[in-house]
Every structure is written in C-alpha cells, then in structure tokens.
Design a protein around this motif. Structure first.
Motif, PDB file in Angstrom:
ATOM      1  N   GLU A 187      -1.793   1.916  -1.590  1.00  0.00           N
ATOM      2  CA  GLU A 187      -0.682   2.399  -0.752  1.00  0.00           C
ATOM      3  C   GLU A 187      -1.170   2.965   0.587  1.00  0.00           C
ATOM      4  O   GLU A 187      -0.430   3.566   1.342  1.00  0.00           O
ATOM      5  CB  GLU A 187       0.091   3.494  -1.510  1.00  0.00           C
ATOM      6  CG  GLU A 187       0.908   2.913  -2.663  1.00  0.00           C
ATOM      7  CD  GLU A 187       1.050   3.890  -3.811  1.00  0.00           C
ATOM      8  OE1 GLU A 187       0.974   5.103  -3.551  1.00  0.00           O
ATOM      9  OE2 GLU A 187       1.213   3.434  -4.949  1.00  0.00           O
ATOM     10  N   ARG A 188      -2.450   2.788   0.837  1.00  0.00           N
ATOM     11  CA  ARG A 188      -3.061   3.330   2.056  1.00  0.00           C
ATOM     12  C   ARG A 188      -2.496   2.666   3.309  1.00  0.00           C
ATOM     13  O   ARG A 188      -2.057   1.517   3.280  1.00  0.00           O
ATOM     14  CB  ARG A 188      -4.562   3.050   1.956  1.00  0.00           C
ATOM     15  CG  ARG A 188      -5.453   4.004   2.629  1.00  0.00           C
ATOM     16  CD  ARG A 188      -6.889   3.517   2.561  1.00  0.00           C
ATOM     17  NE  ARG A 188      -7.039   2.225   3.163  1.00  0.00           N
ATOM     18  CZ  ARG A 188      -7.447   1.155   2.516  1.00  0.00           C
ATOM     19  NH1 ARG A 188      -7.725   1.192   1.252  1.00  0.00           N
ATOM     20  NH2 ARG A 188      -7.567   0.007   3.146  1.00  0.00           N
ATOM     21  N   ASP A 189      -2.516   3.410   4.415  1.00  0.00           N
ATOM     22  CA  ASP A 189      -2.158   2.844   5.719  1.00  0.00           C
ATOM     23  C   ASP A 189      -3.153   1.714   6.019  1.00  0.00           C
ATOM     24  O   ASP A 189      -4.364   1.935   6.000  1.00  0.00           O
ATOM     25  CB  ASP A 189      -2.271   3.978   6.761  1.00  0.00           C
ATOM     26  CG  ASP A 189      -2.011   3.489   8.167  1.00  0.00           C
ATOM     27  OD1 ASP A 189      -1.863   2.269   8.356  1.00  0.00           O
ATOM     28  OD2 ASP A 189      -1.960   4.348   9.072  1.00  0.00           O
ATOM     29  N   PRO A 190      -2.664   0.506   6.305  1.00  0.00           N
ATOM     30  CA  PRO A 190      -3.594  -0.617   6.525  1.00  0.00           C
ATOM     31  C   PRO A 190      -4.543  -0.386   7.699  1.00  0.00           C
ATOM     32  O   PRO A 190      -5.599  -1.028   7.778  1.00  0.00           O
ATOM     33  CB  PRO A 190      -2.670  -1.819   6.780  1.00  0.00           C
ATOM     34  CG  PRO A 190      -1.281  -1.304   6.842  1.00  0.00           C
ATOM     35  CD  PRO A 190      -1.261   0.109   6.379  1.00  0.00           C
ATOM     36  N   CYS A 191      -4.190   0.537   8.619  1.00  0.00           N
ATOM     37  CA  CYS A 191      -5.076   0.796   9.762  1.00  0.00           C
ATOM     38  C   CYS A 191      -6.201   1.769   9.395  1.00  0.00           C
ATOM     39  O   CYS A 191      -7.166   1.934  10.145  1.00  0.00           O
ATOM     40  CB  CYS A 191      -4.271   1.366  10.929  1.00  0.00           C
ATOM     41  SG  CYS A 191      -3.030   0.219  11.513  1.00  0.00           S
ATOM     42  N   GLU A 192      -6.038   2.431   8.245  1.00  0.00           N
ATOM     43  CA  GLU A 192      -7.041   3.420   7.824  1.00  0.00           C
ATOM     44  C   GLU A 192      -8.325   2.696   7.391  1.00  0.00           C
ATOM     45  O   GLU A 192      -8.258   1.646   6.730  1.00  0.00           O
ATOM     46  CB  GLU A 192      -6.465   4.173   6.621  1.00  0.00           C
ATOM     47  CG  GLU A 192      -7.168   5.460   6.258  1.00  0.00           C
ATOM     48  CD  GLU A 192      -6.535   6.039   4.998  1.00  0.00           C
ATOM     49  OE1 GLU A 192      -7.291   6.383   4.080  1.00  0.00           O
ATOM     50  OE2 GLU A 192      -5.289   6.089   4.940  1.00  0.00           O
TER      51      GLU A 192
END
Ligand code: SF4
Ligand code: F3S
Ligand code: FES
Length: 257
Positions: A144-149
């Motif tokens: 569920e992480r931000d894809p930019c992270e």
C-alpha cells in the motif's frame, strides 16, 4: 475407468537413402468430440542438426497435419507452455533435442490438467486455482506504499535466494510427475509449496509463520507430499523442490512443538 481403445495411424512419408528420419508417435484426442476415441498417430520428420521437439512438431503442423494441437510461446524454456510427456517423462518440447531421444518417441499430454486437445493442456486454470488457494501474493503494508516512495533495500543474498525460487515457469511438469498430485485433485504440488517457500522469504509480506502454515498444514499441502521427488527429477529449472518441501515441513513441526 475403461481406457479408450487405441489405434495407430501411420504417416505416408517414407524413409530415403541419405536422410535420417525420426518417428514421433503422438497421442491424439479431442475431448470436445465424445464420439472420437484417443489413438496414436505416427509422423516422420527429417532429422536436422539441433532440431528440438518443438521444431519437429511445428514442421509437422505446417507441412503434414494442421489439426495437431500443442502449445508454445517463447521457444526458449521461459513461458512454460510446451510441457508434455516425452516417452512417459514430463519435459519441455522446446528444450528437448531429438538427438537425445530414440526413434520412435511417444508424446502425450501432461496428466493432472484439463485436456484441451492432443498435447495441449490447461495448466493456467490449475495454477490460478492453486495460487488463489495459497494466496500467492505479497500481502502487507509494503503493497500500500506510495509508488514514489523509495523501496527499502534488500540484502543481496536474500534477493538472490528469492530470485532462485522465483525461477519457476509454471510448466506443470512437477505436478505431472507427482504421484500424490495424480491421486489428490486438491494437492497444491511442488509448484505451490515452492511458491509459498519463496513468499515466506519475502520481507515485504507481513504474514507471520502461523498464517503461512495454516495455508499448507494439511494433506493437500505439505503433509500430503510423500517425498517421491519425481517433481525435482523433472523440473526443467532444476529447482531444489525436495529441499524446499522438507524445509517447510521441519519449520512447521518446530512451530507446533
Ligand atoms: Fe515447472 Fe519446476 Fe515450476 Fe514445477 S517447480 S512448475 S517443474 S518450473
Ligand atoms: Fe510429489 Fe515431489 Fe512430494 S513428487 S510427493 S511433491 S517430493
Ligand atoms: Fe516456452 Fe517451451 S515454448 S517453455
């Protein structure tokens, strides 16, 4: 169960003086036509250097019999779609040289999967059911992480261990070679157990050992395996399937004690 009678049809191609001919006997069957019974059909091909079973079957389909059914995509041992029984042993047609076989060689569809026709079987439906049953996906906050992270780096040795088990191409050869899988429709097979062993290594998955073991801790999972090791013998990717299964079983027993 009564086996259908088998008839042999001979190809009309004959041998010539200088050309080396190779005979393939293919089990023909059309499950959509209930009036048709399975039979062996014999084909002859001219043996050429480096000829694989896949090349021979393609030549037969192009030049002799367009009705012959078999599957392929990559021709390079990557897609896993050309698995079949080669003289009774599961293997990949695109990775098998005719020069490694005796003429005549018999080809039949992989057992344990729905037959589409001749040498073509539906491994996809079986693999999907197994994957859904074992929940073969990374499950955790990482998904569920931000894809930019930026992703947390993984130890190279761990990444290599995961990559090693990820080399499975879902060809189905291990299922076709396994006595348990042939007796128990719901047995997840070495392919399923290997996938779970791979997922268990993945730090991005938040499930604990108990959650994993609940998925395979019965006779359709790790305790159904009778250590026959046919799976490992035929795996075209040389995966250490017996070791993975033994590891899962030992880890589960440790958990239970
Ligand atoms: Fe094929 Fe090996 Fe994967 Fe089984 S474990 S499906 S034999 S690649
Ligand atoms: Fe079958 Fe392999 Fe176990 S052949 S019984 S899954 S060791
Ligand atoms: Fe892809 Fe043989 S055609 S593995």
């Amino acid at each position: 169960m009564n086996q259908p009678p088998i008839k042999v049809l001979a190809s009309d191609r004959s041998s010539s003086g200088t050309t080396q001919l190779f005979t393939l006997e293919v089990l023909r069957c059309n499950p959509l036509d209930e009036s048709e019974q399975a039979y062996w059909q014999s084909y002859c091909v001219e043996l050429t250097e480096g000829m694989t079973l896949f090349i021979a079957l393609s030549e037969i389909r192009e030049q002799q019999d367009p009705s012959l059914q078999f599957d392929f995509v990559c021709r390079a041992g990557i897609c896993g779609s050309c698995g079949m029984l080669i003289n009774g042993r599961p293997g990949l047609a695109c990775r098998t040289l005719l020069s490694s076989l005796q003429s005549p060689t018999r080809l039949a569809p992989l057992p344990g999967f729905a037959l589409i026709g001749d040498l073509s079987v539906d491994t996809g439906r079986w693999m999907r059911a197994m994957s859904e049953r074992l929940q073969i996906w990374v499950d955790g906050a990482a998904t569920e992480r931000d894809p930019c992270e930026v992703e947390e780096p993984m130890e190279p040795s761990l990444a290599e261990d995961i990559y090693e088990l990820d080399r499975c191409i879902e060809c189905g050869c291990c299922v076709a070679a396994c006595g348990t899988a042939q007796m128990r429709d719901d047995f997840v097979g070495a392919v399923g157990l290997n996938k779970l062993a791979r997922l268990r290594l993945d730090p991005r998955d938040d499930r604990d050992d108990a959650a994993f073991y609940e998925l395979i801790g019965d006779d359709d999972g790790v305790f159904g395996c009778m250590s026959l090791l046919g799976c490992e013998d035929v795996c075209p990717k040389d995966l250490s399937l017996g070791t993975q299964i033994a590891y899962l079983r030992r880890a589960m027993l440790r958990e239970a004690l």
